[in-house]
Design a protein around this motif. Sequence first.
Motif, PDB file in Angstrom:
ATOM      1  N   GLY A 249       0.799  -1.217   0.000  1.00  0.00           N
ATOM      2  CA  GLY A 249       0.000   0.000   0.000  1.00  0.00           C
ATOM      3  C   GLY A 249       0.830   1.264   0.000  1.00  0.00           C
ATOM      4  N   ALA A 250       2.000   1.232   0.571  1.00  0.00           N
ATOM      5  CA  ALA A 250       2.936   2.365   0.596  1.00  0.00           C
ATOM      6  C   ALA A 250       4.227   1.885   1.252  1.00  0.00           C
ATOM      7  N   ASP A 251       5.308   2.637   1.065  1.00  0.00           N
ATOM      8  CA  ASP A 251       6.554   2.210   1.697  1.00  0.00           C
ATOM      9  C   ASP A 251       6.545   2.566   3.185  1.00  0.00           C
ATOM     10  N   ALA A 252       7.460   1.970   3.917  1.00  0.00           N
ATOM     11  CA  ALA A 252       7.469   2.091   5.376  1.00  0.00           C
ATOM     12  C   ALA A 252       7.597   3.533   5.862  1.00  0.00           C
ATOM     13  N   PRO A 253       8.445   4.387   5.284  1.00  0.00           N
ATOM     14  CA  PRO A 253       8.541   5.762   5.794  1.00  0.00           C
ATOM     15  C   PRO A 253       7.217   6.530   5.725  1.00  0.00           C
ATOM     16  N   ILE A 254       6.451   6.356   4.652  1.00  0.00           N
ATOM     17  CA  ILE A 254       5.156   7.037   4.547  1.00  0.00           C
ATOM     18  C   ILE A 254       4.218   6.554   5.644  1.00  0.00           C
ATOM     19  N   CYS A 255       4.186   5.249   5.854  1.00  0.00           N
ATOM     20  CA  CYS A 255       3.317   4.679   6.881  1.00  0.00           C
ATOM     21  C   CYS A 255       3.748   5.121   8.278  1.00  0.00           C
ATOM     22  N   TYR A 256       5.057   5.175   8.506  1.00  0.00           N
ATOM     23  CA  TYR A 256       5.558   5.562   9.815  1.00  0.00           C
ATOM     24  C   TYR A 256       5.220   7.018  10.117  1.00  0.00           C
ATOM     25  N   ALA A 257       5.257   7.866   9.103  1.00  0.00           N
ATOM     26  CA  ALA A 257       4.890   9.267   9.301  1.00  0.00           C
ATOM     27  C   ALA A 257       3.430   9.389   9.719  1.00  0.00           C
ATOM     28  N   ALA A 258       2.550   8.580   9.111  1.00  0.00           N
ATOM     29  CA  ALA A 258       1.134   8.603   9.486  1.00  0.00           C
ATOM     30  C   ALA A 258       0.938   8.096  10.909  1.00  0.00           C
ATOM     31  N   LEU A 259       1.727   7.097  11.300  1.00  0.00           N
ATOM     32  CA  LEU A 259       1.690   6.600  12.680  1.00  0.00           C
ATOM     33  C   LEU A 259       2.065   7.711  13.655  1.00  0.00           C
ATOM     34  N   LEU A 260       3.114   8.467  13.329  1.00  0.00           N
ATOM     35  CA  LEU A 260       3.537   9.564  14.196  1.00  0.00           C
ATOM     36  C   LEU A 260       2.487  10.670  14.240  1.00  0.00           C
ATOM     37  N   ASP A 261       1.801  10.904  13.120  1.00  0.00           N
ATOM     38  CA  ASP A 261       0.711  11.880  13.121  1.00  0.00           C
ATOM     39  C   ASP A 261      -0.294  11.548  14.222  1.00  0.00           C
ATOM     40  N   GLU A 262      -0.689  10.291  14.295  1.00  0.00           N
ATOM     41  CA  GLU A 262      -1.681   9.855  15.280  1.00  0.00           C
ATOM     42  C   GLU A 262      -1.166  10.000  16.702  1.00  0.00           C
ATOM     43  N   LEU A 263       0.086   9.590  16.920  1.00  0.00           N
ATOM     44  CA  LEU A 263       0.631   9.654  18.269  1.00  0.00           C
ATOM     45  C   LEU A 263       0.781  11.097  18.738  1.00  0.00           C
ATOM     46  N   VAL A 264       1.299  11.953  17.885  1.00  0.00           N
ATOM     47  CA  VAL A 264       1.479  13.363  18.255  1.00  0.00           C
ATOM     48  C   VAL A 264       0.132  13.997  18.570  1.00  0.00           C
ATOM     49  N   ALA A 265      -0.899  13.705  17.763  1.00  0.00           N
ATOM     50  CA  ALA A 265      -2.229  14.263  18.017  1.00  0.00           C
ATOM     51  C   ALA A 265      -2.774  13.788  19.357  1.00  0.00           C
ATOM     52  N   ALA A 266      -2.530  12.534  19.703  1.00  0.00           N
ATOM     53  CA  ALA A 266      -2.989  12.027  20.996  1.00  0.00           C
ATOM     54  C   ALA A 266      -2.254  12.715  22.140  1.00  0.00           C
ATOM     55  N   VAL A 267      -0.948  12.904  21.984  1.00  0.00           N
ATOM     56  CA  VAL A 267      -0.146  13.507  23.053  1.00  0.00           C
ATOM     57  C   VAL A 267      -0.523  14.967  23.269  1.00  0.00           C
ATOM     58  N   ASP A 268      -0.769  15.703  22.174  1.00  0.00           N
ATOM     59  CA  ASP A 268      -1.092  17.120  22.361  1.00  0.00           C
ATOM     60  C   ASP A 268      -2.584  17.379  22.559  1.00  0.00           C
ATOM     61  N   GLY A 269      -3.387  16.310  22.566  1.00  0.00           N
ATOM     62  CA  GLY A 269      -4.797  16.457  22.863  1.00  0.00           C
ATOM     63  C   GLY A 269      -5.673  16.829  21.692  1.00  0.00           C
ATOM     64  N   SER A 270      -5.113  16.870  20.477  1.00  0.00           N
ATOM     65  CA  SER A 270      -5.902  17.238  19.305  1.00  0.00           C
ATOM     66  C   SER A 270      -6.530  16.045  18.603  1.00  0.00           C
TER      67      SER A 270
END
Length: 296
Positions: A249-270
């Motif tokens: 579906g996509a290479d690992a760096p693209i997927c990992y960036a989306a994973l970090l998007d989710e984690l950062v949003a959870a940490v900052d409350g957004s």
Amino acid sequence: MDRVRVGLVGGGPWARTVHAPGIASHPGTELAAVWTRRPDVAAELAAEFGARSYTDLEVLLDAVDAVAFAVPPQVQGRLALFAAAAGKHLICEKPLAGTVDDARAVVEAVERAGVHSTMVLTMRHAPAVRDWLAEMPQEPAGPDTVAFARWVSGSLLGGPYCTSPWRAEEGALSDLGPHVIDLLDAAVGPVVEVPWARYEEPDLWRFGLLHSGGAQSTVTLSMRVPVDPSEIDFTVLGGAGRHRLAGRGADAPICYAALLDELVAAVDGSGPPPALDVTRGLWLQELVEAVRAAVG
């Protein structure tokens, strides 16, 4: 808020090619620290990405907000307990730990600490995979639906991961199995049983899954077949429609960036807590062990 300071634990090929560059380049995270069992490796990796290397893991924990693990499961299972107890968010590889009991201990530690966690189930973060799952009916598929998954590679015959001791010992079931089971579970409904499983040397796994609505799926896995690139295919047929997904579906760096998007949003409350958290990791590890038990 300021960027989430992440400490990277591990310095192997996956840490160098996915974790480190992904954390360093993401706008919401900072690769602040690196620790490995070999100080020279940590120093080299830290210098490459503008981080600081540490020889004491406890000191590293004082300098970060989150910890990303790129170590064998038995090591991750131990170290994640300390990181969670120190109040650090977790980015965990699969399998979550060396045993199901150790994985359960990680889940309990995360719940006690009230920290966020995410599993590196990269395929689920690929745009094409998300689109494929969105095509599926919202309700679990019924007994008129069958699904097939095949992931066949030669990654244990050569390449950067062929010297990984835990991969060589446990094979495709532990390395690829969590990805495949997770995706089938999401596509046709929660897995409720492993009715059968077969294993043939050197690394060929075949097994069946029964899903909550009555759908059945069949899986074939190997990391010792001389093919390059890997053959990855998911197909759903029957009452749920006809749906096919080929490739990652996509290479690992693209997927990992989306994973970090989710984690950062959870940490900052957004945003909400990541859905693919350590509880999901425990569930997948339990199912992998159910496959192993069905082989006998």
